[in-house]
Design a protein around this motif. Structure first.
Motif, PDB file in Angstrom:
ATOM      1  N   UNK A  50       0.816  -1.221   0.000  1.00  0.00           N
ATOM      2  CA  UNK A  50       0.000   0.000   0.000  1.00  0.00           C
ATOM      3  C   UNK A  50       0.850   1.273   0.000  1.00  0.00           C
ATOM      4  N   UNK A  51       2.065   1.163   0.504  1.00  0.00           N
ATOM      5  CA  UNK A  51       2.925   2.350   0.545  1.00  0.00           C
ATOM      6  C   UNK A  51       3.368   2.782  -0.858  1.00  0.00           C
ATOM      7  N   UNK A  73      -7.092   2.132 -11.675  1.00  0.00           N
ATOM      8  CA  UNK A  73      -6.982   0.681 -11.811  1.00  0.00           C
ATOM      9  C   UNK A  73      -5.524   0.342 -11.527  1.00  0.00           C
ATOM     10  N   UNK A  74      -5.294  -0.788 -10.881  1.00  0.00           N
ATOM     11  CA  UNK A  74      -3.907  -1.183 -10.602  1.00  0.00           C
ATOM     12  C   UNK A  74      -3.642  -2.531 -11.251  1.00  0.00           C
ATOM     13  N   UNK A  75      -2.532  -2.640 -11.973  1.00  0.00           N
ATOM     14  CA  UNK A  75      -2.148  -3.945 -12.499  1.00  0.00           C
ATOM     15  C   UNK A  75      -0.763  -4.302 -11.992  1.00  0.00           C
ATOM     16  N   UNK A  76      -0.591  -5.610 -11.791  1.00  0.00           N
ATOM     17  CA  UNK A  76       0.650  -6.094 -11.203  1.00  0.00           C
ATOM     18  C   UNK A  76       1.465  -6.873 -12.226  1.00  0.00           C
ATOM     19  N   UNK A  77       2.556  -6.341 -12.677  1.00  0.00           N
ATOM     20  CA  UNK A  77       3.451  -7.116 -13.554  1.00  0.00           C
ATOM     21  C   UNK A  77       4.120  -8.237 -12.754  1.00  0.00           C
ATOM     22  N   UNK A 129      12.185  -7.960  -4.447  1.00  0.00           N
ATOM     23  CA  UNK A 129      11.198  -7.480  -3.476  1.00  0.00           C
ATOM     24  C   UNK A 129      11.059  -8.512  -2.354  1.00  0.00           C
ATOM     25  N   UNK A 130      10.152  -8.221  -1.419  1.00  0.00           N
ATOM     26  CA  UNK A 130       9.947  -9.138  -0.289  1.00  0.00           C
ATOM     27  C   UNK A 130       8.475  -9.515  -0.201  1.00  0.00           C
ATOM     28  N   UNK A 131       8.148 -10.368   0.729  1.00  0.00           N
ATOM     29  CA  UNK A 131       6.818 -10.997   0.756  1.00  0.00           C
ATOM     30  C   UNK A 131       5.673  -9.993   0.875  1.00  0.00           C
ATOM     31  N   UNK A 132       5.883  -8.878   1.544  1.00  0.00           N
ATOM     32  CA  UNK A 132       4.774  -7.949   1.797  1.00  0.00           C
ATOM     33  C   UNK A 132       4.687  -6.820   0.777  1.00  0.00           C
ATOM     34  N   UNK A 133       5.499  -6.893  -0.262  1.00  0.00           N
ATOM     35  CA  UNK A 133       5.502  -5.825  -1.257  1.00  0.00           C
ATOM     36  C   UNK A 133       5.413  -6.375  -2.673  1.00  0.00           C
ATOM     37  N   UNK A 134       4.320  -6.024  -3.360  1.00  0.00           N
ATOM     38  CA  UNK A 134       4.221  -6.352  -4.778  1.00  0.00           C
ATOM     39  C   UNK A 134       4.926  -5.225  -5.532  1.00  0.00           C
ATOM     40  N   UNK A 135       5.974  -5.578  -6.218  1.00  0.00           N
ATOM     41  CA  UNK A 135       6.806  -4.566  -6.875  1.00  0.00           C
ATOM     42  C   UNK A 135       7.318  -5.166  -8.170  1.00  0.00           C
ATOM     43  N   UNK A 179      -6.888   4.572  -5.168  1.00  0.00           N
ATOM     44  CA  UNK A 179      -5.799   3.740  -5.691  1.00  0.00           C
ATOM     45  C   UNK A 179      -5.525   2.564  -4.758  1.00  0.00           C
ATOM     46  N   UNK A 180      -5.568   2.810  -3.459  1.00  0.00           N
ATOM     47  CA  UNK A 180      -5.369   1.711  -2.518  1.00  0.00           C
ATOM     48  C   UNK A 180      -6.509   0.701  -2.676  1.00  0.00           C
ATOM     49  N   UNK A 181      -7.736   1.185  -2.840  1.00  0.00           N
ATOM     50  CA  UNK A 181      -8.855   0.266  -3.090  1.00  0.00           C
ATOM     51  C   UNK A 181      -8.598  -0.529  -4.369  1.00  0.00           C
ATOM     52  N   UNK A 182      -8.085   0.128  -5.381  1.00  0.00           N
ATOM     53  CA  UNK A 182      -7.828  -0.547  -6.662  1.00  0.00           C
ATOM     54  C   UNK A 182      -6.721  -1.592  -6.545  1.00  0.00           C
ATOM     55  N   UNK A 183      -5.833  -1.419  -5.590  1.00  0.00           N
ATOM     56  CA  UNK A 183      -4.798  -2.446  -5.377  1.00  0.00           C
ATOM     57  C   UNK A 183      -5.424  -3.777  -4.960  1.00  0.00           C
TER      58      UNK A 183
END
Lengths: 337, 337, 337, 337
Positions: free
Chosen positions: C167-168, C193-197, C203-209, C314-318
């Motif tokens: 979320x950060x 809208x958020x998309x995740x490549x 990265x680490x377990x708590x961060x989608x990057x 944006x956080x909701x869209x995540x």
């Protein structure tokens, strides 16, 4: 040896390829041509100074005894029929894009070629022959930027006329990215989504311009392609590959740096032919060499099929606010690179 | 028609030109070769898969009935003799630089060719065939930057070995600028001066490196050329033309833009072959086309002579703290461009 | 006159702003400070050589008779309380981002300020003070590229530690784009809208990057922002505005062009402070000048509120595969630019 | 403390420095001014809203009890007299370039300052305060490009009026390079030569434009500076340092990259003020800080003297076809950096 070519279709692109084979490339000559417009074919032969027969039908060209290999540059809906006939005759065939106007048609070609047992078909995707894309692929393959995660692309054209409609943004324009990007990162497309930005005032009623196509690949790479065919300022092709450790971008074409009138500037091309003419030369030379050496290594029928499946999904996504899946069967071992 | 070539000299550059004519260019094939090392010539013919006779002497190649035109790529001091013999035989000849090892020798070729009455000689100056210089010349000729007033140039090489001596900075290196710059701005050299900056630690006792050559042209344009053959970092050719209204620079070769390790970077070439290989192809194709079309338009014997006169003055200037005049006779109408 | 400032919160950013006001900017001095860690506040006063009182509570600072204006640089959840108190006291207040930790909190500040009847609040968004963004806005506003249609942006950071979570990417990172882009193109956000490549191995377990945020504006402009906080190679902020007639990009920071080791390269910054330090100076100088001149013109409470509403979406869209609407009430006349 | 400044000379540059001290910089205020045009001085004080006395003579300003330090921005020929008087009064003085109109005058200042026993004089050379030159020096000092061997420089101005004559190319224009380059590479000039390219049509009878100045340094570095003050296209300052292992170039000012009208372009500045305004701020802030801290570290009287000696030799070289020696006495320990 000199490879003897038959050319089916002597319109603009056909004549361009004939000129190329006759005056630029090594190892081939055109010996037979046909066109639905017979007189046009005869005129072209004369104008280009060819020593070539004008035959009344593409099938005759394919079966002519002195024809070693074929170039199919006829009307798109006839591609499939001529390519299948070439395969049936056991003759190598270079087919301009699209390989067929439907994915099913492409699949029939794939099946016929696999049945034949050896590659005979090269699909006319020229971007992998562009020095810029080759240099970019070399950087990616070197591992220098790590695993690719995202691609940011743009395909911009100064303007189009009224005959260019919304779907052609996919079938005429994006098709080039669809063909080259999967080769560039050695991956396949898994889904597509299309979003429509505010339209430019320079478009017309039947064309939504610009468009953004979002693709996801099987490996999870996200690709965004801006398609903007009335961008006014130039013909501008951009590809930026974001990897885990760095980013590599398609080279800008070399150009004079000018300092004048309070600007440092480099010219941007305005015609796609100037941008990719060398790649057209290289793809056809590669076909000629491949036939002579007995092994085709350029874009295959499978590549034509894969691009066609992806393009169909993108057109569906143009008419659908959500994500459209792209499902391609596993690549047969026959087509392993 | 296919032009039948005889090649005199099958060393490195000779083999490279044979490969080019046999596998890259259109319209020619090598039918006869010779070399002072006969066995080497025979080996080359075999290795390159040629269907060509190996003759015992360059003169035999020149006079062979099936030879239409010549490539002279033999040892520099033999160039003059073979070019003169080709002219005597009335056969077109492409001669690698230098046209002759003295200005007087070049002049004898010029005189012989004028006596013959038609251009038969092309001097192997390839830079005018480089896309970059062509683009730069186009900008200059367009008038966009006004009249040229100054040129700032650099010719940098990663390193040279101990056989490269001070004078070779002129005869092997600057010779390329001497040939291309007068073409670029359609002018001739009037004087030369050489200044020696602090020497790099990376040079050796017999080489002053770097050097700066200052040239003045007949029209008063001032040219400075930095020659730095142990620059370590790459092969880097720079030409900046300062005109009355703006400045135009030779394009940098196209390359991938990389963002990695806290740098935005583009690769710099390190080998001159990578920089100019396309120009070598183009110059020889132009010779072939010129012979076939009956009119040579590439760098002439006069151009070879003019460069030679300028190079002699530059070498004199290396050994003289002041300004050395360069005096070239007026260009004969025969050689008007 | 010299503006007498009270500073609430003497942590890292507080000390940085104090240093700025005391040693770089004109027209202000710090006369009172407070912090939840009283000893820390006292130490800071000593270390920075201030002639300032240390008060036990932010409210005391706000109400101190000799304090003309406030800087709020305390713990995020306390911002709202202190800003409201400053408004109540009728004193101008510069509040570091976020203005409040919820959109509702921001709205309460907006309402309080409108009730008061005159602008008292400046939100700490510094990017509009960056020379690069100012130059970009100037080009857009000039009409040179026509109406903006698309923005392609990237916010890249070399790496983050384990405390930085998915979320950060919105609340700490994208918030800068959310604040500056609406100012840049004078528009507001309509959906996200958020998309995740594919995730980076770094990265680490708590961060989608990395992540890609797609925004649509009220005027239909489409914005894509790549957020990649473990990109390894540098701190790199990109904004490309595609207009109807041309494209304008955020300037790259000026840097030495280096030719070495077969590369032409420019350094990329690796620390955000180096990139934006001048903008921090400018925003605070603007606040000081605004207070002295009796009119605040920098980012308003409304701007803080608008960014907060967008960030929430944006956080909701995540956490939602589809498109999330962003609905901001119409901008009150009070906040017209 | 607030440094109380006296300003001698309230013409354009004087007013500009007063504005700077009053509205941009920290730590100083102007308390007294004088000018040969007393009314002008009074008007300036009023217009700039100063609380400053107008005194009838520069000496009065120097000796005013409330004046801590001086800015000399009067007519060039009066600089020496005022600087010497400031030294006699033991007050720090910032003197706009030139320090004196003759090398002998500069030397008298150097001698007076050494006699006084402590640095009191800062010469108004602002380029070492430019972020670009600072970044370039940092790269050189890092050793990344090895020992400098050559510098290629250009100083280009869009145009000048008829009052600008040939010698001013040195005294008004090259003086900036003369001051900054010896600092940049920590070296001194040993000789100068001037060459005149073909003149631009945009010059007038009393100005030879462009000119090229060739300098050799004590360490053997060769410097070429193109001076082209009617270049039309922009204000363009170039410095390229060629070292043993690489090349570093002065950064181009940051600017928006624009893609429009078939060009990728960056704006070039047209006014020197836009290029160096930040450096002017920094040099004066450094003077203020230096006085407050009791130690001046900016360009010294010696630097003013060294530039003056070099400029004299360059003017001599303008009127002499050969090389003119530059001989500067050894730098006294007093002025060691």
């Amino acid at each position: 040896m000199t490879l003897k070519l038959g050319v089916i279709g002597t319109g603009a692109i056909g004549q361009e390829h004939i000129r190329r084979c006759s005056h630029v490339l090594q190892g081939a000559k055109v010996v037979a041509v046909s066109d639905i417009n017979l007189k046009g074919a005869a005129d072209a032969v004369k104008r280009l100074g060819l020593d070539a027969e004008v035959l009344s039908d593409g099938k005759e060209v394919i079966n002519a005894a002195n024809v070693d290999a074929l170039l199919v540059t006829s009307w798109d809906p006839t591609h499939e029929e001529f390519v299948l006939a070439a395969i049936a005759a056991g003759k190598p065939v270079f087919c301009e894009k699209p390989l067929a106007v439907t994915a099913a048609g492409c699949k029939r070609i794939v099946d016929a070629e696999m049945n034949f047992g050896r590659r005979l078909v090269q699909t006319g995707f020229m971007r992998p022959y562009d020095q810029g894309y080759k240099a970019l692929k070399k950087v990616i393959d070197s591992g220098e930027i790590g695993q690719p995660l995202m691609l940011h692309c743009a395909h911009r054209n100064p303007n189009v006329d009224d005959s260019y409609t919304t779907d052609m943004a996919i079938t005429n324009t994006l098709i080039h990215e669809l063909s080259v990007l999967r080769w560039l990162i050695d991956d396949d497309y898994a889904s597509a989504q299309v979003i429509y930005p505010r339209a430019t005032i320079n478009t017309h009623a039947k064309l939504r311009d610009p468009q953004i196509v979002l693709l996801e690949t099987v490996k999870g790479v996200r690709i965004d392609v801006e398609i903007f065919v009335n961008c006014q300022y130039g013909y501008d092709i951009q590809t930026e590959v974001v990897g885990e450790k760095g980013i590599a971008s398609l080279p800008e074409p070399a150009s004079v740096l000018l300092r004048s009138q309070a600007k440092r500037s480099n010219a941007i091309l305005t015609d796609w032919k100037d941008r990719f003419i060398d790649a057209y030369d290289a793809e056809l030379q590669d076909f000629i060499n491949g036939v002579i050496n007995g092994e085709l290594t350029g874009p295959s029928a499978w590549d034509g099929y894969a691009a066609s499946v992806a393009a169909d999904a993108c057109v569906a996504a143009q008419n659908n606010p959500g994500v459209v899946n792209i499902s391609l069967p596993p690549r047969p071992a026959f087509y392993e690179r």
